[in-house]
Design an enzyme around this catalytic site. Structure first.
Site, PDB file in Angstrom:
ATOM      1  N   ARG A 166      36.086  34.325  91.129  1.00 20.28           N
ATOM      2  CA  ARG A 166      36.316  35.688  90.654  1.00 20.28           C
ATOM      3  C   ARG A 166      36.600  35.690  89.157  1.00 20.28           C
ATOM      4  O   ARG A 166      37.432  34.921  88.681  1.00 20.28           O
ATOM      5  CB  ARG A 166      37.504  36.304  91.399  1.00 20.28           C
ATOM      6  CG  ARG A 166      37.814  37.748  91.016  1.00 20.28           C
ATOM      7  CD  ARG A 166      38.986  38.273  91.837  1.00 20.28           C
ATOM      8  NE  ARG A 166      38.750  38.028  93.249  1.00 20.28           N
ATOM      9  CZ  ARG A 166      39.699  37.724  94.126  1.00 20.28           C
ATOM     10  NH1 ARG A 166      40.950  37.617  93.741  1.00 20.28           N
ATOM     11  NH2 ARG A 166      39.398  37.517  95.386  1.00 20.28           N
ATOM     12  N   CYS A 174      44.387  44.129  96.183  1.00 21.66           N
ATOM     13  CA  CYS A 174      45.363  43.087  95.900  1.00 21.66           C
ATOM     14  C   CYS A 174      46.695  43.734  95.545  1.00 21.66           C
ATOM     15  O   CYS A 174      46.792  44.443  94.538  1.00 21.66           O
ATOM     16  CB  CYS A 174      44.883  42.208  94.755  1.00 21.66           C
ATOM     17  SG  CYS A 174      43.264  41.452  95.064  1.00 21.66           S
ATOM     18  N   CYS A 222      60.792  40.845  85.389  1.00 21.08           N
ATOM     19  CA  CYS A 222      60.725  39.620  86.187  1.00 21.08           C
ATOM     20  C   CYS A 222      61.707  38.587  85.640  1.00 21.08           C
ATOM     21  O   CYS A 222      61.832  38.430  84.419  1.00 21.08           O
ATOM     22  CB  CYS A 222      59.303  39.062  86.162  1.00 21.08           C
ATOM     23  SG  CYS A 222      59.106  37.571  87.168  1.00 21.08           S
ATOM     24  N   CYS A 280      44.220  32.171  98.131  1.00 26.54           N
ATOM     25  CA  CYS A 280      43.572  32.576  96.890  1.00 26.54           C
ATOM     26  C   CYS A 280      44.381  31.953  95.757  1.00 26.54           C
ATOM     27  O   CYS A 280      45.579  32.220  95.641  1.00 26.54           O
ATOM     28  CB  CYS A 280      43.568  34.095  96.835  1.00 26.54           C
ATOM     29  SG  CYS A 280      43.039  34.802  95.277  1.00 26.54           S
ATOM     30  N   CYS A 335      45.099  41.581 100.126  1.00 30.68           N
ATOM     31  CA  CYS A 335      45.650  40.324  99.633  1.00 30.68           C
ATOM     32  C   CYS A 335      47.005  40.627  99.006  1.00 30.68           C
ATOM     33  O   CYS A 335      47.134  41.561  98.211  1.00 30.68           O
ATOM     34  CB  CYS A 335      44.713  39.707  98.596  1.00 30.68           C
ATOM     35  SG  CYS A 335      45.316  38.163  97.872  1.00 30.68           S
ATOM     36  N   CYS A 354      57.389  32.813  82.566  1.00 27.46           N
ATOM     37  CA  CYS A 354      55.980  32.430  82.352  1.00 27.46           C
ATOM     38  C   CYS A 354      55.499  32.961  81.003  1.00 27.46           C
ATOM     39  O   CYS A 354      55.472  34.174  80.767  1.00 27.46           O
ATOM     40  CB  CYS A 354      55.113  32.966  83.482  1.00 27.46           C
ATOM     41  SG  CYS A 354      55.686  32.500  85.138  1.00 27.46           S
ATOM     42  N   CYS A 368      52.869  35.917  80.523  1.00 31.08           N
ATOM     43  CA  CYS A 368      53.026  37.156  81.283  1.00 31.08           C
ATOM     44  C   CYS A 368      53.814  38.211  80.515  1.00 31.08           C
ATOM     45  O   CYS A 368      54.913  37.946  80.011  1.00 31.08           O
ATOM     46  CB  CYS A 368      53.709  36.855  82.611  1.00 31.08           C
ATOM     47  SG  CYS A 368      53.845  38.307  83.689  1.00 31.08           S
TER      48      CYS A 368
END
Length: 408
Positions: free
Chosen positions: A272, A109, A65, A202, A142, A69, A72
């Site tokens: 969740r 998801c 990626c 979400c 999702c 972040c 992550c």
């Protein structure tokens, strides 16, 4: 009337607590944690009964990626030894989704690493959504693909997507401390795009990154204002090879207080328990089911989770039941808005605002003349935790992107 009775009464009316009351929940002592769970559990049961919704993650594209972040393992510069692969084909993703559905998952998801999808990526994911829906039309899908551009949310909805996930993660004031390649405002914009396209939004948070109690309350109140239908609460998984690998600020009791605070602020939304419950809640996971009405089944994006069959046993042993495909997750006042396209602010006090990531009696779990009686001063710094449990952090080596059977 003491603090917990007040919070229960407000939760049953879908009324927001004050910031001071939310901070007071986080400031309660470990001696009071069962009272806090009992009180928030009454709000959870009022709106969601004893149902637990199961969700299943499919990592469509792992690693590499360009975003930075800090939390992550797929980030730019990550040295975490995770699985790295490019886009799964629709039939591969559909097969992975089927494993989760057969294990009891009601929602799948679909997640892909990256800043945001190109139009070609949206085509790929749209084909995958159609393949999943052809196999099982009742399953909810999702998508979680990063920042959205004009028209992309609408195209995903046309392909059959039910929801879109994009987390705020932390407070606006500290967002720049964890990510520099995009902004907090970018994330808010994507949640709003999902809303506008008629997708169920979400959006949630990550706890355990060194934030203060004030940061946690800020992000949860921001979520309530954004009004997603589901709020995933992630607990940081400190992966070796990431900047936050040494951040171990959570205890099981603090995790329970964070979930309880989220439930009080967001009484009628799907809360969740997302990544990290096995690492930080550990044997206290069953208590967390009294606060949240939704969990992920099996593994996460790049790390392993609890065995799927153990999740099911835990739910049954704790006296809860898996929500069926034909049951509507959200209360009627929310579900009808989602069916009509879009969420928006809901009448009667509003709701609240799910990454990586519900029952009905009045009253309160706090005891008259005891328990928590008044808002306590909030902590301004993270609280020390126990020794790091690095033995509980395992890189995912099965399921999507491998030749091994998934954990579901």
């Amino acid at each position: 009337m003491d603090l917990l009775n007040t919070l229960v009464d407000k939760g049953l009316r879908r009324e927001s607590p004050t910031r001071e009351e939310a901070l007071a929940v986080l400031a309660t002592s470990d001696d009071d944690v069962l009272d806090v769970v009992a009180a928030a559990g009454k709000v959870r049961r009022h709106w969601f009964g004893r149902r637990v919704k199961l969700n299943y993650l499919v990592n469509l594209k792992s690693g590499l990626c360009p975003e930075d972040c800090s939390y992550c393992s797929q980030r730019l510069g990550s040295k975490a030894e995770i699985l790295k692969y490019t886009w799964l084909k629709p039939d591969q993703a559909s097969a992975a989704a089927a494993a989760g559905v057969s294990g009891g998952a009601k929602r799948v998801c679909l997640v892909a690493s990256g800043r945001g999808p190109t139009d070609r990526d949206v085509d790929r994911v749209s084909d995958t959504i159609r393949a999943i829906k052809e196999q099982n039309e009742s399953v909810e899908v999702c998508a979680c693909l990063g920042l959205l551009s004009d028209g992309q949310a609408e195209r995903l909805r046309e392909a059959g997507a039910d929801a879109y996930n994009h987390n705020l993660n932390t407070s606006e004031s500290t967002y720049g401390d964890i990510t520099t390649t995009h902004t907090y405002a970018d994330r808010v914009d994507t949640v709003n795009r999902a809303h506008a396209a008629g997708l169920s939004a979400c959006s949630g948070l990550i706890a355990g990154m060194g934030e203060s109690d004030e940061d946690l309350v800020d992000v949860v109140f921001s979520l309530r204002e954004l009004d997603p239908d589901s709020v995933p609460v992630n607990f940081l998984i400190p992966m070796e090879g990431t900047p936050l690998a040494k951040e171990w600020h959570l205890t099981p009791q603090r995790c329970l207080r964070i979930l309880a605070m989220t439930r009080f602020v967001c009484p009628d939304v799907e809360v969740r328990i997302a990544g990290g419950r096995e690492v930080h809640l550990r044997t206290m996971q069953p208590l967390a089911l009294h606060l949240a009405n939704s969990i992920f089944l099996g593994d996460y994006l790049t790390s392993e989770g609890q065995a799927g069959h153990t999740d099911l046993e835990m739910i049954a042993d704790a006296g809860f039941e898996v929500e069926g495909a034909g049951e509507v997750t959200l209360p009627e006042h929310r579900a009808s808005v989602v069916r009509d396209g879009g969420c928006g602010s809901h009448e009667g006090g509003g709701g609240c605002g799910s990454h990586t990531g519900a029952d009905g009696d009045a009253g309160c779990g706090a005891h008259a003349g005891g328990g928590v009686c008044a808002p306590a001063p909030a902590s301004t710094t993270p609280r020390p935790a126990e020794e790091p449990r690095t033995d509980l952090v395992a890189v995912r080596r099965r399921g999507a992107g491998t030749d091994l059977a998934p954990n579901a």
